[in-house]
Design an enzyme around this catalytic site. Structure first.
Site, PDB file in Angstrom:
ATOM      1  N   ASN A  40       0.870  -1.181   0.000  1.00 38.66           N
ATOM      2  CA  ASN A  40       0.000   0.000   0.000  1.00 38.66           C
ATOM      3  C   ASN A  40       0.907   1.232   0.000  1.00 38.66           C
ATOM      4  O   ASN A  40       1.528   1.537   1.016  1.00 38.66           O
ATOM      5  CB  ASN A  40      -0.891  -0.029   1.252  1.00 38.66           C
ATOM      6  CG  ASN A  40      -1.685   1.254   1.405  1.00 38.66           C
ATOM      7  OD1 ASN A  40      -1.788   2.057   0.478  1.00 38.66           O
ATOM      8  ND2 ASN A  40      -2.263   1.455   2.589  1.00 38.66           N
ATOM      9  N   TRP A  41       0.992   1.879  -1.148  1.00 37.22           N
ATOM     10  CA  TRP A  41       1.921   3.011  -1.263  1.00 37.22           C
ATOM     11  C   TRP A  41       1.353   4.300  -0.682  1.00 37.22           C
ATOM     12  O   TRP A  41       2.021   5.333  -0.694  1.00 37.22           O
ATOM     13  CB  TRP A  41       2.317   3.217  -2.743  1.00 37.22           C
ATOM     14  CG  TRP A  41       3.105   2.082  -3.319  1.00 37.22           C
ATOM     15  CD1 TRP A  41       3.442   0.915  -2.694  1.00 37.22           C
ATOM     16  CD2 TRP A  41       3.660   2.005  -4.634  1.00 37.22           C
ATOM     17  NE1 TRP A  41       4.170   0.118  -3.544  1.00 37.22           N
ATOM     18  CE2 TRP A  41       4.315   0.755  -4.740  1.00 37.22           C
ATOM     19  CE3 TRP A  41       3.661   2.861  -5.741  1.00 37.22           C
ATOM     20  CZ2 TRP A  41       4.973   0.352  -5.906  1.00 37.22           C
ATOM     21  CZ3 TRP A  41       4.303   2.457  -6.901  1.00 37.22           C
ATOM     22  CH2 TRP A  41       4.961   1.221  -6.974  1.00 37.22           C
ATOM     23  N   LYS A  42       0.110   4.254  -0.248  1.00 34.52           N
ATOM     24  CA  LYS A  42      -0.546   5.433   0.359  1.00 34.52           C
ATOM     25  C   LYS A  42      -0.358   6.661  -0.544  1.00 34.52           C
ATOM     26  O   LYS A  42      -0.355   6.530  -1.759  1.00 34.52           O
ATOM     27  CB  LYS A  42      -0.021   5.682   1.771  1.00 34.52           C
ATOM     28  CG  LYS A  42      -0.046   4.436   2.627  1.00 34.52           C
ATOM     29  CD  LYS A  42       0.111   4.732   4.079  1.00 34.52           C
ATOM     30  CE  LYS A  42       0.246   3.427   4.839  1.00 34.52           C
ATOM     31  NZ  LYS A  42       0.016   3.553   6.260  1.00 34.52           N
ATOM     32  N   HIS A  47      -9.612   0.902   4.558  1.00 34.57           N
ATOM     33  CA  HIS A  47      -8.359   1.088   5.299  1.00 34.57           C
ATOM     34  C   HIS A  47      -8.622   2.024   6.486  1.00 34.57           C
ATOM     35  O   HIS A  47      -9.421   2.957   6.382  1.00 34.57           O
ATOM     36  CB  HIS A  47      -7.290   1.689   4.366  1.00 34.57           C
ATOM     37  CG  HIS A  47      -5.923   1.668   4.980  1.00 34.57           C
ATOM     38  ND1 HIS A  47      -5.510   2.621   5.883  1.00 34.57           N
ATOM     39  CD2 HIS A  47      -4.879   0.813   4.837  1.00 34.57           C
ATOM     40  CE1 HIS A  47      -4.276   2.343   6.264  1.00 34.57           C
ATOM     41  NE2 HIS A  47      -3.866   1.242   5.642  1.00 34.57           N
ATOM     42  N   GLU A  86      -7.046   4.416   7.675  1.00 32.05           N
ATOM     43  CA  GLU A  86      -6.830   5.846   7.411  1.00 32.05           C
ATOM     44  C   GLU A  86      -8.044   6.435   6.707  1.00 32.05           C
ATOM     45  O   GLU A  86      -8.380   7.604   6.896  1.00 32.05           O
ATOM     46  CB  GLU A  86      -5.540   6.040   6.592  1.00 32.05           C
ATOM     47  CG  GLU A  86      -4.309   5.824   7.470  1.00 32.05           C
ATOM     48  CD  GLU A  86      -3.076   5.334   6.737  1.00 32.05           C
ATOM     49  OE1 GLU A  86      -3.023   5.400   5.499  1.00 32.05           O
ATOM     50  OE2 GLU A  86      -2.146   4.871   7.427  1.00 32.05           O
ATOM     51  N   GLU A  93      -5.576  -5.299  10.342  1.00 28.87           N
ATOM     52  CA  GLU A  93      -4.563  -4.270  10.565  1.00 28.87           C
ATOM     53  C   GLU A  93      -4.876  -3.515  11.856  1.00 28.87           C
ATOM     54  O   GLU A  93      -5.683  -2.585  11.852  1.00 28.87           O
ATOM     55  CB  GLU A  93      -4.581  -3.267   9.409  1.00 28.87           C
ATOM     56  CG  GLU A  93      -4.282  -3.878   8.060  1.00 28.87           C
ATOM     57  CD  GLU A  93      -3.698  -2.832   7.123  1.00 28.87           C
ATOM     58  OE1 GLU A  93      -2.580  -3.055   6.658  1.00 28.87           O
ATOM     59  OE2 GLU A  93      -4.332  -1.786   6.895  1.00 28.87           O
ATOM     60  N   GLY A 125       2.055   2.118  10.699  1.00 25.58           N
ATOM     61  CA  GLY A 125       2.971   3.254  10.568  1.00 25.58           C
ATOM     62  C   GLY A 125       3.618   3.683  11.874  1.00 25.58           C
ATOM     63  O   GLY A 125       4.235   4.738  11.962  1.00 25.58           O
ATOM     64  N   SER A 184       3.155  -2.282  10.445  1.00 23.74           N
ATOM     65  CA  SER A 184       4.598  -2.274  10.680  1.00 23.74           C
ATOM     66  C   SER A 184       5.266  -3.625  10.407  1.00 23.74           C
ATOM     67  O   SER A 184       6.227  -4.000  11.080  1.00 23.74           O
ATOM     68  CB  SER A 184       4.924  -1.785  12.092  1.00 23.74           C
ATOM     69  OG  SER A 184       4.471  -0.447  12.256  1.00 23.74           O
ATOM     70  N   GLY A 234       2.752  -1.281   4.321  1.00 25.36           N
ATOM     71  CA  GLY A 234       2.789   0.148   4.032  1.00 25.36           C
ATOM     72  C   GLY A 234       4.227   0.600   3.826  1.00 25.36           C
ATOM     73  O   GLY A 234       4.817   0.417   2.753  1.00 25.36           O
ATOM     74  N   GLY A 235       4.810   1.166   4.875  1.00 26.16           N
ATOM     75  CA  GLY A 235       6.150   1.752   4.792  1.00 26.16           C
ATOM     76  C   GLY A 235       7.188   0.881   4.093  1.00 26.16           C
ATOM     77  O   GLY A 235       7.936   1.365   3.230  1.00 26.16           O
TER      78      GLY A 235
HETATM   79  C1  PEP Z   1      -0.914  -0.049   5.863  1.00 29.04           C
HETATM   80  O1  PEP Z   1      -0.955   1.120   5.551  1.00 29.04           O
HETATM   81  O2  PEP Z   1      -1.790  -0.815   5.451  1.00 29.04           O
HETATM   82  C2  PEP Z   1       0.183  -0.508   6.717  1.00 29.04           C
HETATM   83  C3  PEP Z   1       0.144  -1.726   7.192  1.00 29.04           C
HETATM   84  O3  PEP Z   1       1.201   0.380   6.967  1.00 29.04           O
HETATM   85  P1  PEP Z   1       2.624   0.088   7.701  1.00 29.04           P
HETATM   86  O4  PEP Z   1       3.139  -1.205   7.149  1.00 29.04           O
HETATM   87  O5  PEP Z   1       3.476   1.250   7.354  1.00 29.04           O
HETATM   88  O6  PEP Z   1       2.320  -0.016   9.156  1.00 29.04           O
END
Ligand code: PEP
Length: 258
Positions: free
Chosen positions: A9-11, A95, A97, A167, A173, A213, A234-235
């Site tokens: 997920n590049w957000k 998601h 967010e 999640e 994040g 994470s 994500g990251g």
């Molecule tokens: C996400 O945005 O779905 C996510 C899991 O982010 P991160 O891996 O950065 O926690």
């Protein structure tokens, strides 16, 4: 056996040039990787270019959201059919967010899941508790309601392609990953819930991803858990090296148990 999936997920990161560079780097490194569905979900503005690069590769394209109507006067929204037209196969829905910053609710999420499936997209449906909910021992209850409400009214053949991502909001994040045991416990509950709502076969076939994470140094432990079938990343999906590392670790792990 469920085929694992690693989805990035590049957000709201990467303009079109950066997105092409990142997708190219991943593509070159994973062209011969088997046993795992590899998905990247760039921002809307990158989908066309990245989609073209990924045709006839072992990587799938996903979007991070969609609207539920097919077209109309909905300024700023994107329809599922439009995502299909640029090569998307997947769409992330609900998601945390989107729930937190854009007011998404179980009702809107349900409409989006339906719109995605009606248009032949695979929904990656996100659920998870906040820190406050975990600390007050409400994790299971909250996730149960999210899954039940999001899927209410759909029968199991309709949901055949569905992917659910657990999640925990407090892990996204933040650098705080759920322990493999914490994640497994919720995944097992979701699978058991699906068995009650639908059937044993359905619950055993649906892929449950962990997100929050996840990174190269914890992916293996997470993936070893029985009910964790992959990751929504994500990251760590924003760099070729870390994303590819997680894909390859997952692939090797599943090759061993096949
Ligand atoms: C996400 O945005 O779905 C996510 C899991 O982010 P991160 O891996 O950065 O926690």
């Amino acid at each position: 056996m469920r085929r694992p999936m690693i989805a990035g997920n590049w957000k709201m990161y990467k303009d079109v040039n950066e997105a092409v560079e990142l997708a190219n780097g991943i593509k070159r490194a994973v062209f011969d990787t088997e046993n795992v569905d590899i998905v990247v979900c760039p921002p809307f503005t990158d989908l066309g270019e990245v989609g073209e690069m990924l045709t006839e590769t072992n990587m799938g394209l996903g979007a991070q959201n969609c609207y539920w109507e097919a077209e109309g006067a909905y300024t700023g929204e994107i329809a599922p059919g439009m995502l299909k037209s640029v090569g998307c196969k997947y769409v992330i829905i609900g998601h945390s967010e989107r729930r937190k910053y854009f007011g998404e609710t179980e009702a809107t999420i349900k409409k989006k899941i339906k719109a995605a499936i009606d248009n032949g997209l695979i929904p990656i449906f996100c659920v998870g508790e906040t820190l406050e909910e975990r600390e007050s021992d409400k994790t299971m209850e909250v996730v149960k309601v999210q899954v039940t409400d999001g899927l209410k009214g759909f029968d199991e053949s309709y949901l055949e392609t569905l992917v659910i991502a657990y999640e925990p909001v407090w892990a996204i994040g933040t650098g705080k990953t759920a322990t493999p045991q914490q994640a497994q416990e919720v995944h097992a509950m979701i699978r058991d819930l699906l068995k009650g709502l639908y059937s044993e076969n359905f619950s055993q076939a649906i892929r449950l991803l962990y997100g929050g994470s996840a990174k190269p140094d914890n992916i293996e432990e997470l993936m070893k858990e029985e009910d964790i079938d992959g990751g929504l990343i994500g990251g760590a999906s924003l760099k070729v090296e870390s994303f590819v590392d997680m894909i390859k670790t997952t692939s090797h792990l599943y090759a061993q148990v096949q």
